[in-house]
Design a protein around this motif. Structure first.
Motif, short mmCIF file in Angstrom:
data_model
loop_
_atom_site.label_atom_id
_atom_site.label_comp_id
_atom_site.label_asym_id
_atom_site.label_seq_id
_atom_site.Cartn_x
_atom_site.Cartn_y
_atom_site.Cartn_z
N THR A 110 -43.52 -10.89 -4.74
CA THR A 110 -44.46 -11.81 -5.34
C THR A 110 -45.84 -11.55 -4.75
O THR A 110 -45.99 -11.48 -3.53
CB THR A 110 -44.06 -13.27 -5.08
OG1 THR A 110 -42.77 -13.51 -5.65
CG2 THR A 110 -45.05 -14.23 -5.72
N ALA A 111 -46.83 -11.42 -5.63
CA ALA A 111 -48.19 -11.10 -5.19
C ALA A 111 -49.16 -12.15 -5.72
O ALA A 111 -49.01 -12.64 -6.85
CB ALA A 111 -48.60 -9.71 -5.68
N TYR A 112 -50.12 -12.49 -4.88
CA TYR A 112 -51.20 -13.40 -5.28
C TYR A 112 -52.33 -12.55 -5.87
O TYR A 112 -52.90 -11.70 -5.19
CB TYR A 112 -51.68 -14.19 -4.08
CG TYR A 112 -52.94 -15.00 -4.33
CD1 TYR A 112 -52.90 -16.13 -5.13
CD2 TYR A 112 -54.15 -14.64 -3.76
CE1 TYR A 112 -54.04 -16.88 -5.36
CE2 TYR A 112 -55.30 -15.38 -3.98
CZ TYR A 112 -55.24 -16.50 -4.78
OH TYR A 112 -56.37 -17.24 -5.01
N LEU A 113 -52.64 -12.76 -7.15
CA LEU A 113 -53.63 -11.93 -7.84
C LEU A 113 -55.05 -12.44 -7.68
O LEU A 113 -56.00 -11.68 -7.82
CB LEU A 113 -53.27 -11.82 -9.33
CG LEU A 113 -51.91 -11.20 -9.65
CD1 LEU A 113 -51.71 -11.10 -11.16
CD2 LEU A 113 -51.76 -9.84 -9.00
N GLY A 114 -55.20 -13.72 -7.45
CA GLY A 114 -56.54 -14.27 -7.29
C GLY A 114 -56.68 -15.60 -8.01
O GLY A 114 -55.70 -16.19 -8.48
N ASN A 115 -57.93 -16.09 -8.10
CA ASN A 115 -58.20 -17.35 -8.80
C ASN A 115 -59.42 -17.20 -9.67
O ASN A 115 -60.22 -16.27 -9.51
CB ASN A 115 -58.37 -18.49 -7.79
CG ASN A 115 -59.53 -18.23 -6.84
OD1 ASN A 115 -60.69 -18.39 -7.22
ND2 ASN A 115 -59.23 -17.83 -5.61
N THR A 116 -59.55 -18.11 -10.61
CA THR A 116 -60.67 -18.07 -11.55
C THR A 116 -60.95 -19.48 -12.05
O THR A 116 -60.06 -20.33 -12.06
CB THR A 116 -60.35 -17.15 -12.74
OG1 THR A 116 -61.44 -17.16 -13.67
CG2 THR A 116 -59.09 -17.61 -13.47
N THR A 117 -62.19 -19.71 -12.46
CA THR A 117 -62.55 -20.98 -13.09
C THR A 117 -62.59 -20.85 -14.61
O THR A 117 -62.91 -21.82 -15.30
CB THR A 117 -63.92 -21.46 -12.58
OG1 THR A 117 -64.90 -20.43 -12.82
CG2 THR A 117 -63.88 -21.76 -11.09
N GLU A 118 -62.26 -19.65 -15.11
CA GLU A 118 -62.20 -19.43 -16.56
C GLU A 118 -60.79 -19.72 -17.06
O GLU A 118 -59.89 -20.07 -16.28
CB GLU A 118 -62.59 -17.98 -16.88
CG GLU A 118 -63.96 -17.57 -16.35
CD GLU A 118 -65.10 -18.29 -17.06
OE1 GLU A 118 -64.88 -18.78 -18.18
OE2 GLU A 118 -66.20 -18.35 -16.48
N ASN A 119 -60.61 -19.54 -18.37
CA ASN A 119 -59.29 -19.75 -18.99
C ASN A 119 -58.64 -18.43 -19.36
O ASN A 119 -57.80 -18.37 -20.27
CB ASN A 119 -59.41 -20.64 -20.22
CG ASN A 119 -59.95 -22.02 -19.88
OD1 ASN A 119 -60.99 -22.43 -20.39
ND2 ASN A 119 -59.27 -22.72 -19.00
N PHE A 120 -59.01 -17.36 -18.67
CA PHE A 120 -58.38 -16.05 -18.87
C PHE A 120 -58.46 -15.28 -17.56
O PHE A 120 -59.26 -15.58 -16.67
CB PHE A 120 -59.05 -15.28 -20.00
CG PHE A 120 -60.49 -14.93 -19.73
CD1 PHE A 120 -60.84 -13.74 -19.10
CD2 PHE A 120 -61.51 -15.80 -20.08
CE1 PHE A 120 -62.16 -13.42 -18.85
CE2 PHE A 120 -62.84 -15.49 -19.83
CZ PHE A 120 -63.17 -14.30 -19.20
N PHE A 121 -57.60 -14.24 -17.46
CA PHE A 121 -57.56 -13.44 -16.24
C PHE A 121 -57.10 -12.04 -16.61
O PHE A 121 -56.15 -11.86 -17.37
CB PHE A 121 -56.61 -14.06 -15.21
CG PHE A 121 -56.70 -13.45 -13.85
CD1 PHE A 121 -57.68 -13.84 -12.95
CD2 PHE A 121 -55.79 -12.47 -13.45
CE1 PHE A 121 -57.76 -13.28 -11.69
CE2 PHE A 121 -55.86 -11.91 -12.18
CZ PHE A 121 -56.85 -12.31 -11.30
N LYS A 122 -57.77 -11.03 -16.07
CA LYS A 122 -57.45 -9.63 -16.35
C LYS A 122 -56.52 -9.08 -15.28
O LYS A 122 -56.75 -9.27 -14.08
CB LYS A 122 -58.74 -8.80 -16.40
CG LYS A 122 -58.51 -7.31 -16.66
CD LYS A 122 -59.84 -6.56 -16.68
CE LYS A 122 -59.63 -5.07 -16.87
NZ LYS A 122 -60.92 -4.34 -16.88
N VAL A 123 -55.45 -8.40 -15.73
CA VAL A 123 -54.48 -7.79 -14.81
C VAL A 123 -54.39 -6.31 -15.12
O VAL A 123 -54.12 -5.93 -16.26
CB VAL A 123 -53.09 -8.45 -14.94
CG1 VAL A 123 -52.12 -7.83 -13.93
CG2 VAL A 123 -53.19 -9.96 -14.74
#
Length: 294
Positions: free
Chosen positions: A151-164
């Protein structure tokens, strides 16, 4: 014989049967009974609430003459952990319990959109259904690789989308999106989980989201329906043409039917259908009739 004994109230006893009646996101309803039955005067209770996450304390005073006391603790935080103690105001023995408030809900409509060399996670804003959530708090994203069991923590964002990016071919992943955890990762929202199956076809990273099966079904079902409709129309057309040809042949045969001979007469040539059905047929020649050859 009998005697009546009245016990002297002992204000050093703790409240009895302390328990939680209902717990919400920002409040908790607790209930307890007085140290002894039927108090004859108002009793002052001290309700101490310790925030186990923030390491803060609050004390509330409750005055009641009832044998059973109900009190609502307000201004709590979603997903918080609290230690509650209740005792008489004279600092007698106490009763205690722990309370965990309800965390924030999971984001709705989590979806995956596949790009050439990466994927995009999309979800609805949590502020649409959670009045206690501020977009500035943001979201955090985790990824679980079932093949590597990591399990990896990818990060956080204040938007409603996230790029992987940098997904490995042939690996299956699970992505979770939740309200960002506060104070050492102890006050988190409920996670929304979505499965992602990497097909491992040797091409660039491509996603198989859990919602893709629904999209394929939405295309295949109408196509199959249209094919069935077209097939049915084809059968109707063929049947209609067959009946029309059958009726045409029957009409044609009836028009050449000889009631005298009891059979239909057909001729080969362009004058088909112009001969008179009642005209006598020449069956032969008599020997005494001369034949003239021109």
């Amino acid at each position: 014989d009998y005697v009546v004994v009245k016990m002297i109230p002992d204000n050093r006893l703790p409240p009895r049967h302390l328990h939680s009646v209902h717990t919400g996101k920002t409040f908790a309803v607790i209930k307890w009974e007085s140290p002894y039955d039927s108090p004859d005067q108002d009793m002052l209770y001290a309700v101490a609430v310790k925030d186990l996450v923030r390491k803060t304390d609050k004390i509330y005073k409750v005055r009641s003459r009832n044998s059973t006391v109900e009190y609502t603790i307000k201004k709590l935080e979603p997903g918080g952990k609290y230690h509650v103690t209740v005792q008489l105001g004279n600092m007698s023995k106490e009763s205690s319990m722990k309370i965990n408030t309800v965390p924030l809900s999971a984001p709705d409509a989590l979806k995956i959109i596949t790009e050439k060399d990466h994927i995009l996670l999309f979800w609805k804003s949590l502020a649409l259904k959670e009045s206690n959530f501020n977009e500035s708090r943001g979201y955090e994203i985790h990824m679980f690789d079932s093949l590597m069991n990591i399990t990896a923590y990818l990060g956080n964002t204040t938007e409603n989308f996230f790029k992987v990016s940098n997904l490995k071919i042939g690996h299956n992943y699970s992505f979770t999106v939740q309200a960002r955890c506060l104070y050492g990762g102890q006050m988190c929202g409920e996670p929304a989980t979505l499965l992602y199956d990497e097909l491992g076809t040797g091409e660039d990273s491509s996603a198989t989201a859990s919602g893709r099966g629904t999209d394929v079904a939405a295309i295949v079902v109408p196509v199959l329906f249209l094919l069935l409709v077209a097939l049915g129309i084809g059968f109707v057309v063929l049947y209609t043409r067959h009946r029309r040809l059958q009726n045409s042949f029957t009409a044609f045969a009836n028009s050449h039917y000889s009631s005298r001979l009891g059979s239909a007469i057909f001729s080969s040539g362009d004058d088909l259908g112009d001969e008179d059905d009642e005209a006598p047929m020449i069956t032969g020649f008599s020997d005494d009739v001369p034949m003239v050859i021109a």
